[in-house]
Scaffold this active site. Sequence first.
Site, PDB file in Angstrom:
ATOM      1  N   GLU A   1     -13.379  -3.390 -42.545  1.00  0.00           N
ATOM      2  CA  GLU A   1     -13.360  -3.986 -41.199  1.00  0.00           C
ATOM      3  C   GLU A   1     -13.964  -5.389 -41.193  1.00  0.00           C
ATOM      4  O   GLU A   1     -15.142  -5.567 -40.881  1.00  0.00           O
ATOM      5  CB  GLU A   1     -14.112  -3.094 -40.197  1.00  0.00           C
ATOM      6  CG  GLU A   1     -14.057  -3.655 -38.775  1.00  0.00           C
ATOM      7  CD  GLU A   1     -14.901  -2.889 -37.766  1.00  0.00           C
ATOM      8  OE1 GLU A   1     -14.743  -3.146 -36.563  1.00  0.00           O
ATOM      9  OE2 GLU A   1     -15.726  -2.052 -38.169  1.00  0.00           O
TER      10      GLU A   1
ATOM     11  N   LYS B   1      -9.422  -2.067 -40.477  1.00  0.00           N
ATOM     12  CA  LYS B   1      -9.701  -2.104 -39.042  1.00  0.00           C
ATOM     13  C   LYS B   1      -9.836  -3.569 -38.668  1.00  0.00           C
ATOM     14  O   LYS B   1     -10.755  -4.249 -39.123  1.00  0.00           O
ATOM     15  CB  LYS B   1     -10.975  -1.319 -38.704  1.00  0.00           C
ATOM     16  CG  LYS B   1     -11.298  -1.331 -37.209  1.00  0.00           C
ATOM     17  CD  LYS B   1     -12.391  -0.330 -36.838  1.00  0.00           C
ATOM     18  CE  LYS B   1     -12.728  -0.442 -35.363  1.00  0.00           C
ATOM     19  NZ  LYS B   1     -13.642   0.619 -34.890  1.00  0.00           N
TER      20      LYS B   1
END
Length: 295
Positions: free
Chosen positions: A176, A213
């Site tokens: 992420e 993400k």
Amino acid sequence: MNADQAAQMTSGKGFIAALDQSGGSTPKALKLYGIDESAYSNDEEMFDLVHEMRCRIMTSPAFTGERVIAAILFEMTMDRQVEGKDTADYLWEDKHVVPFLKIDKGLAEEADGVQLMKPMPDLDALLARGVAKGIFGTKERSVINAANAAGIQAAVDQQFEVGRQVLSHGLMPIIEPEVNIKAADKQECEDLLKAALLAGLDGVADGQQVMFKLTLPSTDDFYAELIAHPKVMRVVALSGGYSREEANEMLARNPGMIASFSRALSEGLTAQMSDEEFNTTLDASIQAIYDASIT
């Protein structure tokens, strides 16, 4: 890696619930939930209250694997129980929701326009504990604030390095590198990030996969190449400060990308609600995010 869980993460319809607020973000999460800082006097009481909030979400009839395919947990949530079961076991066995664990220790000071993850000296021990607790994968977050090529490359390099460590324990890493939605050059950040992520995938062994993400992109369908890549199990979106309505509208314009929302999931829920009000509100929220995720 659990094959049923892997199948659900690869092709299951729905989204990931991010229930992983940690020390820094917990007071804000509780305040939005209608619990003021005056209601607790130390961290222990604060984490008890946030666990009650998370339990209320997880045990709601609205919260099942039919729409919520996975949930990301804070370490202390993994170590606690829901209805007498370890949280990860409860999620999978009772709700058919795949459990992930947030593993980063927060963000370092900004340098070269990015905030890398703080050092994680005990990561191997935490990953081993996650495996023992029935965790399927992990999530690790860094933040990009400016289109600085060296900074973005450093963030991506660190993410893949941690990702390989996670893979070595048989867990699925959610990489992420969040792009700050307030970045003045957000599109340029995303251009540099996508190129670095595509190059980084070359370092993932054949037969292995990672997840990403990512901030909802300024250009619709911008991450299509990542979504289609054989070394990518799934690309999920973070709401990043957009309202739920705005985040859902943007998500619906990005086919193949599914939500992994935190604040946007719990928006509108309060401790003061009756169970009926709470479940009705959560159900509507889950349905709206689900609808945007299956476009």
